[in-house]
Design an enzyme around this catalytic site. Sequence first.
Site, PDB file in Angstrom:
ATOM      1  N   ILE A 208      14.435 -44.619  72.510  1.00  0.00           N
ATOM      2  CA  ILE A 208      15.508 -44.005  71.862  1.00  0.00           C
ATOM      3  C   ILE A 208      15.256 -43.555  70.542  1.00  0.00           C
ATOM      4  O   ILE A 208      15.086 -44.465  69.470  1.00  0.00           O
ATOM      5  CB  ILE A 208      16.915 -44.655  71.786  1.00  0.00           C
ATOM      6  N   GLU A 209      14.939 -42.342  70.095  1.00  0.00           N
ATOM      7  CA  GLU A 209      14.531 -41.828  68.956  1.00  0.00           C
ATOM      8  C   GLU A 209      15.204 -40.747  68.291  1.00  0.00           C
ATOM      9  O   GLU A 209      16.035 -39.961  68.972  1.00  0.00           O
ATOM     10  CB  GLU A 209      12.661 -41.278  69.111  1.00  0.00           C
ATOM     11  N   GLY A 210      14.975 -40.415  66.837  1.00  0.00           N
ATOM     12  CA  GLY A 210      15.218 -39.372  66.280  1.00  0.00           C
ATOM     13  C   GLY A 210      16.864 -39.053  66.407  1.00  0.00           C
ATOM     14  O   GLY A 210      17.430 -40.192  66.302  1.00  0.00           O
TER      15      GLY A 210
ATOM     16  N   MET B 165       8.252 -41.735  71.107  1.00  0.00           N
ATOM     17  CA  MET B 165       6.882 -41.832  70.935  1.00  0.00           C
ATOM     18  C   MET B 165       6.084 -40.457  71.198  1.00  0.00           C
ATOM     19  O   MET B 165       7.080 -39.548  71.839  1.00  0.00           O
ATOM     20  CB  MET B 165       5.981 -42.839  71.604  1.00  0.00           C
TER      21      MET B 165
END
Length: 532
Positions: free
Chosen positions: A353-355, A1
Amino acid sequence: MRRPLALLALIAGTLLFVASPPAAATAPGAASATASPTAAFTKTSAWDAGYQGAYTVTNGGGATLTGWTVEFDLPAGTAVGSYWDALLTRDGSHYTFRNREYNGTLPPGGTATFGWVSSGTGEPANCRLDGAPCTGGTGGGDTTAPGVPPGVTVGSPTASSLTVRWNAATDDSGAVAGYDVSRDGGAPVSVTGTSYTATGLQASTGYSFRVRARDAAGNTSAYSAAVSGTTAPSGGGPQPGGGVRTAPYVDMGAWPTPSMPTMSAASGIKSYTMAFITASGCKAMWFNAYDPRDGWAKDQIDAVRAGGGDVKVSFGGASGIELAQACGSVDSLFTEYDAVVTAYGLKYADFDIEGSATADPASVARRSQALARLQQAHPGLRISLTLPVLPEGLTADGLNVVRSARDAGVDLDVVNVMAMDYYRGVDYGDAAVQAARSTFAQLRSLYPGRSDAQVWAMVGVTPMLGQNDDGHVYDQADARQLVAFAQDEHLGELAFWESTRDRNACTGALYMCTNIPQSPYEFSKIFAPYTG
Protein backbone atom coordinates in the site's frame (compact mmCIF):
# COMPACT_ATOMS: atom_id res chain seq x y z
CA MET A 1 7.64 -0.33 -5.05
CA ARG A 2 8.72 0.63 -8.52
CA ARG A 3 7.43 -0.68 -11.86
CA PRO A 4 10.11 -1.12 -14.60
CA LEU A 5 10.13 1.45 -17.39
CA ALA A 6 9.55 -1.23 -20.01
CA LEU A 7 6.24 -2.14 -18.42
CA LEU A 8 5.25 1.50 -18.01
CA ALA A 9 5.71 1.90 -21.75
CA LEU A 10 3.54 -1.15 -22.33
CA ILE A 11 0.59 0.25 -20.38
CA ALA A 12 1.07 3.95 -21.15
CA GLY A 13 -2.01 5.62 -22.56
CA THR A 14 -4.42 3.34 -20.73
CA LEU A 15 -6.52 5.41 -18.35
CA LEU A 16 -8.69 3.81 -15.73
CA PHE A 17 -11.65 5.86 -14.63
CA VAL A 18 -13.24 4.72 -11.37
CA ALA A 19 -16.73 6.06 -10.98
CA SER A 20 -18.23 6.44 -7.56
CA PRO A 21 -20.83 3.74 -7.03
CA PRO A 22 -24.44 4.73 -7.46
CA ALA A 23 -26.73 4.55 -4.48
CA ALA A 24 -28.25 1.15 -3.92
CA ALA A 25 -31.89 1.12 -4.90
CA THR A 26 -34.89 -1.11 -4.85
CA ALA A 27 -37.73 -1.06 -7.30
CA PRO A 28 -40.57 1.42 -6.80
CA GLY A 29 -43.25 -0.11 -4.68
CA ALA A 30 -40.69 -2.01 -2.57
CA ALA A 31 -40.53 0.68 0.09
CA SER A 32 -39.53 -0.31 3.57
CA ALA A 33 -41.91 -0.28 6.50
CA THR A 34 -40.67 3.16 7.59
CA ALA A 35 -42.99 6.04 6.79
CA SER A 36 -40.40 8.63 5.83
CA PRO A 37 -36.67 9.01 5.04
CA THR A 38 -34.20 8.28 7.82
CA ALA A 39 -30.46 8.65 8.42
CA ALA A 40 -28.64 6.18 10.68
CA PHE A 41 -25.14 6.68 12.13
CA THR A 42 -22.54 3.91 12.47
CA LYS A 43 -18.90 3.73 13.47
CA THR A 44 -17.17 1.59 10.86
CA SER A 45 -13.87 1.59 12.77
CA ALA A 46 -12.40 3.31 15.84
CA TRP A 47 -9.04 3.97 17.49
CA ASP A 48 -7.71 5.81 20.53
CA ALA A 49 -7.96 9.34 19.11
CA GLY A 50 -10.76 9.06 16.57
CA TYR A 51 -12.96 6.92 14.42
CA GLN A 52 -14.39 6.46 10.95
CA GLY A 53 -18.08 7.29 10.89
CA ALA A 54 -20.87 6.97 8.34
CA TYR A 55 -24.52 7.86 7.86
CA THR A 56 -26.84 5.75 5.74
CA VAL A 57 -29.78 7.67 4.29
CA THR A 58 -32.77 5.40 3.63
CA ASN A 59 -35.84 6.51 1.69
CA GLY A 60 -38.59 4.85 3.69
CA GLY A 61 -41.31 6.91 2.04
CA GLY A 62 -43.47 6.05 -0.94
CA ALA A 63 -42.13 8.71 -3.34
CA THR A 64 -38.69 9.18 -4.91
CA LEU A 65 -36.36 11.37 -2.84
CA THR A 66 -34.58 13.95 -5.03
CA GLY A 67 -31.69 15.26 -2.95
CA TRP A 68 -30.97 15.02 0.77
CA THR A 69 -29.23 17.01 3.50
CA VAL A 70 -27.94 15.57 6.77
CA GLU A 71 -26.77 17.92 9.52
CA PHE A 72 -25.55 17.30 13.05
CA ASP A 73 -23.40 18.70 15.85
CA LEU A 74 -20.13 17.33 17.22
CA PRO A 75 -18.96 17.98 20.79
CA ALA A 76 -15.90 20.08 21.64
CA GLY A 77 -12.66 18.23 20.89
CA THR A 78 -14.10 16.31 17.93
CA ALA A 79 -14.01 17.42 14.30
CA VAL A 80 -14.55 16.00 10.81
CA GLY A 81 -11.37 15.49 8.82
CA SER A 82 -11.45 13.87 5.40
CA TYR A 83 -14.87 12.84 4.06
CA TRP A 84 -16.42 11.19 0.99
CA ASP A 85 -19.63 10.71 -1.01
CA ALA A 86 -21.13 14.05 0.14
CA LEU A 87 -20.50 17.81 0.06
CA LEU A 88 -19.69 19.43 3.41
CA THR A 89 -20.22 22.87 4.89
CA ARG A 90 -19.33 23.69 8.48
CA ASP A 91 -20.45 26.36 10.93
CA GLY A 92 -18.43 25.94 14.12
CA SER A 93 -19.36 22.55 15.53
CA HIS A 94 -22.37 22.20 13.20
CA TYR A 95 -21.80 20.06 10.10
CA THR A 96 -24.05 19.89 7.04
CA PHE A 97 -23.60 17.16 4.43
CA ARG A 98 -25.43 17.29 1.10
CA ASN A 99 -25.69 14.61 -1.54
CA ARG A 100 -23.34 14.39 -4.50
CA GLU A 101 -24.66 14.38 -8.06
CA TYR A 102 -24.57 10.58 -8.22
CA ASN A 103 -26.32 9.63 -4.95
CA GLY A 104 -29.08 12.21 -4.41
CA THR A 105 -31.96 10.45 -6.15
CA LEU A 106 -33.36 7.61 -4.04
CA PRO A 107 -36.45 5.62 -5.05
CA PRO A 108 -38.60 4.14 -2.28
CA GLY A 109 -36.39 1.77 -0.31
CA GLY A 110 -33.18 3.18 -1.85
CA THR A 111 -30.14 4.03 0.27
CA ALA A 112 -27.04 6.20 0.08
CA THR A 113 -24.08 6.26 2.46
CA PHE A 114 -21.48 8.96 3.14
CA GLY A 115 -18.65 8.93 5.66
CA TRP A 116 -15.77 10.77 7.26
CA VAL A 117 -12.72 10.35 9.48
CA SER A 118 -13.04 12.00 12.89
CA SER A 119 -10.33 13.53 15.05
CA GLY A 120 -11.70 13.00 18.54
CA THR A 121 -14.11 10.40 19.81
CA GLY A 122 -17.34 12.38 20.25
CA GLU A 123 -20.37 11.12 18.33
CA PRO A 124 -22.91 13.20 16.32
CA ALA A 125 -25.87 14.75 18.13
CA ASN A 126 -29.04 16.60 17.04
CA CYS A 127 -29.14 14.88 13.67
CA ARG A 128 -31.60 16.28 11.12
CA LEU A 129 -32.44 14.92 7.68
CA ASP A 130 -33.93 17.55 5.39
CA GLY A 131 -34.91 19.51 8.49
CA ALA A 132 -36.70 16.62 10.23
CA PRO A 133 -35.33 14.23 12.88
CA CYS A 134 -33.03 11.63 11.36
CA THR A 135 -35.22 8.94 12.90
CA GLY A 136 -37.98 9.89 10.48
CA GLY A 137 -40.82 12.38 10.09
CA THR A 138 -41.37 14.69 13.03
CA GLY A 139 -40.47 12.11 15.60
CA GLY A 140 -42.59 9.22 14.33
CA GLY A 141 -41.50 6.77 11.66
CA ASP A 142 -39.78 3.51 12.46
CA THR A 143 -39.59 3.02 16.21
CA THR A 144 -39.52 -0.78 16.20
CA ALA A 145 -36.23 -2.33 17.31
CA PRO A 146 -34.70 -5.29 15.46
CA GLY A 147 -34.70 -8.74 16.95
CA VAL A 148 -31.86 -9.94 19.14
CA PRO A 149 -29.13 -11.60 17.03
CA PRO A 150 -29.45 -15.40 17.38
CA GLY A 151 -26.81 -18.11 17.40
CA VAL A 152 -23.95 -16.15 18.99
CA THR A 153 -20.78 -18.24 19.40
CA VAL A 154 -17.12 -17.61 20.25
CA GLY A 155 -14.35 -19.66 18.66
CA SER A 156 -11.15 -19.73 16.51
CA PRO A 157 -8.91 -18.99 19.51
CA THR A 158 -5.30 -17.92 19.15
CA ALA A 159 -3.09 -16.68 21.97
CA SER A 160 -4.22 -13.11 21.22
CA SER A 161 -7.61 -13.27 19.48
CA LEU A 162 -11.13 -14.73 19.53
CA THR A 163 -13.76 -14.63 16.79
CA VAL A 164 -17.44 -13.98 17.58
CA ARG A 165 -20.04 -15.17 15.06
CA TRP A 166 -23.83 -14.92 14.95
CA ASN A 167 -26.81 -15.31 12.64
CA ALA A 168 -28.47 -12.32 11.01
CA ALA A 169 -31.13 -10.56 13.07
CA THR A 170 -34.55 -9.65 11.66
CA ASP A 171 -36.13 -6.20 11.41
CA ASP A 172 -39.49 -4.87 10.27
CA SER A 173 -37.73 -2.83 7.55
CA GLY A 174 -36.39 -6.01 5.97
CA ALA A 175 -32.73 -5.94 7.07
CA VAL A 176 -30.62 -4.56 9.88
CA ALA A 177 -28.00 -1.85 9.28
CA GLY A 178 -25.30 -3.35 11.51
CA TYR A 179 -24.35 -4.84 14.85
CA ASP A 180 -22.65 -3.76 18.07
CA VAL A 181 -20.31 -6.17 19.86
CA SER A 182 -19.48 -5.57 23.54
CA ARG A 183 -16.56 -7.37 25.21
CA ASP A 184 -16.77 -7.90 28.98
CA GLY A 185 -19.46 -5.23 29.24
CA GLY A 186 -17.28 -2.53 27.65
CA ALA A 187 -18.06 0.05 24.97
CA PRO A 188 -19.34 -1.68 21.83
CA VAL A 189 -17.57 -1.96 18.48
CA SER A 190 -19.80 -1.48 15.41
CA VAL A 191 -19.60 -3.93 12.51
CA THR A 192 -21.68 -4.55 9.40
CA GLY A 193 -21.22 -8.32 8.96
CA THR A 194 -22.11 -11.26 11.17
CA SER A 195 -18.67 -11.87 12.69
CA TYR A 196 -16.04 -9.95 14.61
CA THR A 197 -12.48 -10.88 15.63
CA ALA A 198 -11.26 -9.35 18.89
CA THR A 199 -7.47 -8.93 18.81
CA GLY A 200 -4.80 -7.85 21.28
CA LEU A 201 -6.06 -10.26 23.96
CA GLN A 202 -4.09 -12.01 26.71
CA ALA A 203 -3.15 -15.67 26.29
CA SER A 204 -5.02 -18.31 28.32
CA THR A 205 -7.66 -15.77 29.34
CA GLY A 206 -11.46 -15.94 29.27
CA TYR A 207 -13.57 -13.18 27.65
CA SER A 208 -17.32 -12.71 27.28
CA PHE A 209 -19.17 -11.09 24.40
CA ARG A 210 -22.68 -9.78 23.74
CA VAL A 211 -24.14 -8.68 20.40
CA ARG A 212 -27.05 -6.38 19.53
CA ALA A 213 -28.57 -5.31 16.19
CA ARG A 214 -29.18 -1.80 14.78
CA ASP A 215 -31.64 -0.78 12.06
CA ALA A 216 -31.41 2.11 9.62
CA ALA A 217 -33.58 4.30 11.85
CA GLY A 218 -31.15 3.96 14.73
CA ASN A 219 -33.22 1.53 16.81
CA THR A 220 -31.21 -1.09 18.69
CA SER A 221 -32.21 -4.50 19.97
CA ALA A 222 -31.46 -5.81 23.42
CA TYR A 223 -28.07 -7.49 23.76
CA SER A 224 -27.82 -11.23 23.33
CA ALA A 225 -26.97 -13.37 26.32
CA ALA A 226 -23.23 -13.28 27.06
CA VAL A 227 -21.14 -16.04 25.51
CA SER A 228 -17.59 -16.81 26.57
CA GLY A 229 -14.37 -18.05 25.03
CA THR A 230 -10.78 -18.56 26.16
CA THR A 231 -7.67 -17.62 24.19
CA ALA A 232 -5.04 -20.26 23.47
CA PRO A 233 -1.94 -20.61 25.65
CA SER A 234 1.08 -18.58 24.69
CA GLY A 235 2.89 -20.53 22.00
CA GLY A 236 -0.26 -22.47 21.04
CA GLY A 237 -2.53 -21.92 18.06
CA PRO A 238 -1.79 -19.75 15.05
CA GLN A 239 0.81 -17.13 15.90
CA PRO A 240 2.18 -14.09 14.13
CA GLY A 241 5.27 -14.86 12.08
CA GLY A 242 6.33 -18.33 11.04
CA GLY A 243 6.02 -19.64 7.52
CA VAL A 244 8.04 -17.88 4.83
CA ARG A 245 10.85 -15.88 6.46
CA THR A 246 12.86 -14.81 3.37
CA ALA A 247 10.84 -13.85 0.29
CA PRO A 248 12.41 -11.18 -1.94
CA TYR A 249 10.23 -9.46 -4.51
CA VAL A 250 10.23 -10.42 -8.17
CA ASP A 251 8.80 -7.87 -10.59
CA MET A 252 6.88 -10.20 -12.87
CA GLY A 253 6.29 -7.30 -15.26
CA ALA A 254 9.97 -7.22 -16.23
CA TRP A 255 10.86 -8.37 -19.74
CA PRO A 256 11.60 -11.12 -20.43
CA THR A 257 9.35 -12.52 -17.68
CA PRO A 258 11.56 -13.66 -14.80
CA SER A 259 11.70 -17.36 -13.92
CA MET A 260 11.52 -17.86 -10.17
CA PRO A 261 12.54 -21.56 -10.31
CA THR A 262 15.65 -20.64 -12.32
CA MET A 263 16.57 -17.83 -9.94
CA SER A 264 15.99 -20.08 -6.95
CA ALA A 265 18.31 -22.75 -8.27
CA ALA A 266 21.07 -20.20 -8.90
CA SER A 267 20.70 -18.12 -5.74
CA GLY A 268 19.64 -20.43 -2.92
CA ILE A 269 16.47 -18.41 -2.27
CA LYS A 270 13.58 -20.80 -1.65
CA SER A 271 10.59 -18.43 -1.62
CA TYR A 272 9.56 -15.28 -3.45
CA THR A 273 7.00 -12.47 -3.45
CA MET A 274 5.42 -12.07 -6.90
CA ALA A 275 4.64 -8.44 -7.76
CA PHE A 276 2.16 -6.90 -8.58
CA ILE A 277 -1.56 -7.48 -9.08
CA THR A 278 -3.38 -4.21 -9.73
CA ALA A 279 -6.86 -3.20 -10.89
CA SER A 280 -8.34 -3.04 -14.37
CA GLY A 281 -11.60 -1.47 -13.35
CA CYS A 282 -12.72 -3.53 -10.37
CA LYS A 283 -10.95 -6.63 -11.66
CA ALA A 284 -7.69 -8.15 -10.48
CA MET A 285 -5.05 -8.22 -13.21
CA TRP A 286 -1.32 -8.77 -13.48
CA PHE A 287 -0.15 -5.25 -14.43
CA ASN A 288 -3.26 -4.76 -16.59
CA ALA A 289 -2.17 -7.56 -18.92
CA TYR A 290 -2.98 -11.06 -17.57
CA ASP A 291 -5.97 -12.40 -15.67
CA PRO A 292 -4.89 -14.30 -12.53
CA ARG A 293 -8.06 -16.41 -12.81
CA ASP A 294 -6.35 -18.10 -15.76
CA GLY A 295 -3.48 -19.14 -13.49
CA TRP A 296 -0.84 -17.03 -15.23
CA ALA A 297 2.65 -18.17 -14.07
CA LYS A 298 1.13 -20.83 -11.80
CA ASP A 299 3.62 -23.32 -13.25
CA GLN A 300 6.37 -21.24 -11.64
CA ILE A 301 4.59 -21.26 -8.29
CA ASP A 302 4.14 -25.03 -8.48
CA ALA A 303 7.84 -25.48 -9.24
CA VAL A 304 8.91 -23.26 -6.32
CA ARG A 305 6.66 -25.24 -3.99
CA ALA A 306 8.05 -28.50 -5.32
CA GLY A 307 11.51 -27.20 -4.40
CA GLY A 308 10.51 -26.74 -0.76
CA GLY A 309 9.58 -23.03 -0.87
CA ASP A 310 6.42 -21.03 -1.41
CA VAL A 311 5.24 -17.86 -3.11
CA LYS A 312 3.44 -14.79 -1.86
CA VAL A 313 1.36 -12.85 -4.36
CA SER A 314 1.53 -9.10 -3.81
CA PHE A 315 -1.31 -6.71 -4.61
CA GLY A 316 -0.66 -3.00 -5.18
CA GLY A 317 2.72 -1.38 -5.64
CA ALA A 318 3.69 2.14 -6.65
CA SER A 319 2.18 2.04 -10.16
CA GLY A 320 -1.32 1.32 -11.36
CA ILE A 321 -4.46 1.38 -9.23
CA GLU A 322 -4.84 -0.66 -6.06
CA LEU A 323 -7.97 -2.85 -6.06
CA ALA A 324 -9.40 -1.36 -2.88
CA GLN A 325 -9.48 2.05 -4.59
CA ALA A 326 -11.05 0.66 -7.77
CA CYS A 327 -13.77 -1.49 -6.20
CA GLY A 328 -16.66 0.41 -4.67
CA SER A 329 -17.86 -2.21 -2.19
CA VAL A 330 -16.46 -4.74 0.25
CA ASP A 331 -18.30 -7.52 -1.61
CA SER A 332 -16.74 -6.73 -4.99
CA LEU A 333 -13.29 -6.28 -3.48
CA PHE A 334 -13.50 -9.57 -1.57
CA THR A 335 -14.56 -11.32 -4.78
CA GLU A 336 -11.37 -10.20 -6.54
CA TYR A 337 -9.05 -11.07 -3.65
CA ASP A 338 -10.78 -14.44 -3.25
CA ALA A 339 -10.40 -15.23 -6.96
CA VAL A 340 -6.62 -14.76 -6.79
CA VAL A 341 -6.17 -16.75 -3.57
CA THR A 342 -8.27 -19.57 -5.01
CA ALA A 343 -6.58 -19.60 -8.44
CA TYR A 344 -3.11 -20.04 -6.93
CA GLY A 345 -4.01 -21.92 -3.76
CA LEU A 346 -2.23 -19.23 -1.77
CA LYS A 347 -1.08 -19.58 1.82
CA TYR A 348 0.38 -16.05 1.77
CA ALA A 349 -0.93 -12.76 0.38
CA ASP A 350 0.86 -9.41 0.50
CA PHE A 351 -0.70 -5.96 0.14
CA ASP A 352 1.77 -3.25 -0.88
CA ILE A 353 0.00 0.00 0.00
CA GLU A 354 1.72 3.14 -1.24
CA GLY A 355 1.07 6.73 -2.26
CA SER A 356 -2.51 7.95 -2.21
CA ALA A 357 -3.76 4.49 -1.22
CA THR A 358 -2.32 4.88 2.30
CA ALA A 359 -4.21 8.16 2.84
CA ASP A 360 -7.61 7.16 1.41
CA PRO A 361 -9.80 6.22 4.40
CA ALA A 362 -12.63 4.79 2.32
CA SER A 363 -10.40 2.29 0.49
CA VAL A 364 -8.45 1.53 3.68
CA ALA A 365 -11.67 0.56 5.44
CA ARG A 366 -12.89 -1.46 2.43
CA ARG A 367 -9.61 -3.35 2.25
CA SER A 368 -9.61 -4.15 5.96
CA GLN A 369 -13.14 -5.53 5.89
CA ALA A 370 -12.47 -7.52 2.72
CA LEU A 371 -9.27 -9.02 4.20
CA ALA A 372 -11.12 -10.08 7.34
CA ARG A 373 -13.64 -11.90 5.13
CA LEU A 374 -10.80 -13.37 3.08
CA GLN A 375 -9.25 -14.98 6.15
CA GLN A 376 -12.64 -16.33 7.19
CA ALA A 377 -13.05 -17.88 3.75
CA HIS A 378 -9.48 -19.24 3.74
CA PRO A 379 -8.54 -20.28 7.30
CA GLY A 380 -4.80 -20.11 7.84
CA LEU A 381 -4.18 -17.53 5.10
CA ARG A 382 -1.27 -15.33 6.20
CA ILE A 383 -1.62 -11.67 5.28
CA SER A 384 1.19 -9.12 5.20
CA LEU A 385 0.94 -5.36 4.78
CA THR A 386 3.88 -3.67 3.03
CA LEU A 387 4.06 0.02 3.91
CA PRO A 388 6.33 3.09 3.58
CA VAL A 389 8.58 3.78 6.55
CA LEU A 390 11.03 6.33 7.91
CA PRO A 391 13.79 5.61 10.41
CA GLU A 392 11.31 6.92 12.99
CA GLY A 393 8.77 4.27 12.00
CA LEU A 394 5.62 3.94 9.93
CA THR A 395 4.09 7.16 8.68
CA ALA A 396 0.84 8.28 10.30
CA ASP A 397 -1.10 7.06 7.25
CA GLY A 398 0.68 3.70 7.30
CA LEU A 399 -0.04 3.28 10.99
CA ASN A 400 -3.73 3.94 10.29
CA VAL A 401 -3.69 1.15 7.68
CA VAL A 402 -2.44 -1.30 10.31
CA ARG A 403 -4.89 -0.03 12.93
CA SER A 404 -7.80 -0.35 10.51
CA ALA A 405 -6.86 -3.95 9.70
CA ARG A 406 -6.54 -4.78 13.38
CA ASP A 407 -9.90 -3.25 14.23
CA ALA A 408 -11.61 -5.08 11.36
CA GLY A 409 -10.39 -8.41 12.78
CA VAL A 410 -7.57 -9.14 10.32
CA ASP A 411 -4.95 -11.43 11.87
CA LEU A 412 -1.83 -9.82 10.40
CA ASP A 413 1.13 -12.10 9.86
CA VAL A 414 3.70 -9.42 9.05
CA VAL A 415 3.92 -5.63 8.76
CA ASN A 416 6.65 -5.28 6.15
CA VAL A 417 8.37 -1.88 5.92
CA MET A 418 9.96 -0.49 2.75
CA ALA A 419 13.33 0.58 4.17
CA MET A 420 14.38 2.65 1.16
CA ASP A 421 14.33 6.08 -0.50
CA TYR A 422 14.54 8.23 2.64
CA TYR A 423 15.93 11.20 0.70
CA ARG A 424 18.17 11.92 3.70
CA GLY A 425 21.88 11.94 4.31
CA VAL A 426 21.85 8.83 6.51
CA ASP A 427 23.56 5.45 6.40
CA TYR A 428 20.98 3.21 4.74
CA GLY A 429 22.09 0.10 6.63
CA ASP A 430 21.68 1.80 10.00
CA ALA A 431 18.41 3.38 8.86
CA ALA A 432 16.89 0.00 7.96
CA VAL A 433 17.66 -1.38 11.42
CA GLN A 434 16.32 1.78 13.08
CA ALA A 435 13.14 1.60 10.99
CA ALA A 436 12.61 -1.98 12.20
CA ARG A 437 13.10 -0.96 15.84
CA SER A 438 10.71 1.98 15.48
CA THR A 439 8.07 -0.17 13.79
CA PHE A 440 8.39 -2.73 16.58
CA ALA A 441 7.63 -0.01 19.14
CA GLN A 442 4.57 1.10 17.17
CA LEU A 443 3.23 -2.44 16.83
CA ARG A 444 3.81 -3.13 20.50
CA SER A 445 1.47 -0.22 21.32
CA LEU A 446 -1.14 -1.49 18.85
CA TYR A 447 -0.95 -5.07 20.18
CA PRO A 448 -0.44 -4.71 23.93
CA GLY A 449 -1.54 -8.28 24.58
CA ARG A 450 1.38 -9.76 22.64
CA SER A 451 4.82 -10.53 23.95
CA ASP A 452 7.93 -8.82 22.58
CA ALA A 453 8.82 -12.00 20.71
CA GLN A 454 5.39 -12.13 19.09
CA VAL A 455 5.63 -8.49 18.03
CA TRP A 456 9.13 -8.92 16.58
CA ALA A 457 7.69 -11.84 14.60
CA MET A 458 5.27 -9.35 13.01
CA VAL A 459 8.06 -7.08 11.71
CA GLY A 460 9.34 -7.47 8.15
CA VAL A 461 11.99 -5.34 6.42
CA THR A 462 12.47 -4.80 2.68
CA PRO A 463 15.42 -2.62 1.55
CA MET A 464 16.18 -1.64 -2.06
CA LEU A 465 19.40 -3.24 -3.26
CA GLY A 466 22.29 -1.09 -4.37
CA GLN A 467 21.48 2.42 -5.56
CA ASN A 468 18.09 3.67 -4.39
CA ASP A 469 15.95 6.07 -6.42
CA ASP A 470 17.27 8.95 -4.30
CA GLY A 471 20.88 8.10 -5.16
CA HIS A 472 21.82 6.65 -1.76
CA VAL A 473 23.30 3.15 -1.62
CA TYR A 474 22.36 -0.01 0.26
CA ASP A 475 25.33 -2.35 -0.14
CA GLN A 476 26.37 -5.88 0.81
CA ALA A 477 27.65 -4.81 4.25
CA ASP A 478 24.24 -3.27 4.95
CA ALA A 479 22.56 -6.54 3.94
CA ARG A 480 24.77 -8.53 6.34
CA GLN A 481 23.98 -6.03 9.09
CA LEU A 482 20.24 -6.50 8.57
CA VAL A 483 20.45 -10.30 8.51
CA ALA A 484 22.46 -10.32 11.75
CA PHE A 485 19.92 -7.99 13.38
CA ALA A 486 17.04 -10.15 12.18
CA GLN A 487 18.68 -13.24 13.63
CA ASP A 488 19.10 -11.51 17.00
CA GLU A 489 15.47 -10.34 17.19
CA HIS A 490 13.85 -13.14 15.12
CA LEU A 491 12.06 -10.86 12.66
CA GLY A 492 9.03 -12.20 10.86
CA GLU A 493 10.36 -11.65 7.35
CA LEU A 494 13.23 -10.30 5.27
CA ALA A 495 12.84 -9.35 1.62
CA PHE A 496 14.40 -6.95 -0.84
CA TRP A 497 13.61 -5.08 -4.02
CA GLU A 498 14.32 -6.77 -6.36
CA SER A 499 15.55 -10.21 -7.48
CA THR A 500 16.14 -9.53 -11.19
CA ARG A 501 18.33 -6.52 -10.31
CA ASP A 502 20.37 -8.84 -8.06
CA ARG A 503 20.60 -11.42 -10.86
CA ASN A 504 21.69 -8.89 -13.47
CA ALA A 505 24.42 -7.36 -11.26
CA CYS A 506 24.82 -4.54 -13.74
CA THR A 507 25.18 -0.80 -14.16
CA GLY A 508 22.39 0.96 -15.99
CA ALA A 509 18.69 1.77 -15.55
CA LEU A 510 17.59 1.26 -11.95
CA TYR A 511 14.65 -0.95 -12.91
CA MET A 512 17.15 -3.60 -14.03
CA CYS A 513 20.50 -2.85 -12.29
CA THR A 514 21.82 -2.20 -8.79
CA ASN A 515 24.58 0.13 -10.03
CA ILE A 516 27.14 -1.08 -7.48
CA PRO A 517 29.95 -3.64 -7.80
CA GLN A 518 28.54 -7.11 -7.10
CA SER A 519 28.45 -10.63 -8.41
CA PRO A 520 25.18 -12.17 -9.68
CA TYR A 521 22.84 -13.13 -6.81
CA GLU A 522 25.29 -11.82 -4.21
CA PHE A 523 22.51 -10.24 -2.12
CA SER A 524 20.30 -13.32 -2.47
CA LYS A 525 23.09 -15.48 -1.06
CA ILE A 526 23.42 -13.13 1.92
CA PHE A 527 19.69 -13.23 2.66
CA ALA A 528 18.99 -16.89 1.80
CA PRO A 529 20.28 -18.45 5.08
CA TYR A 530 17.83 -16.42 7.19
CA THR A 531 15.10 -18.69 8.57
CA GLY A 532 13.93 -16.67 11.56
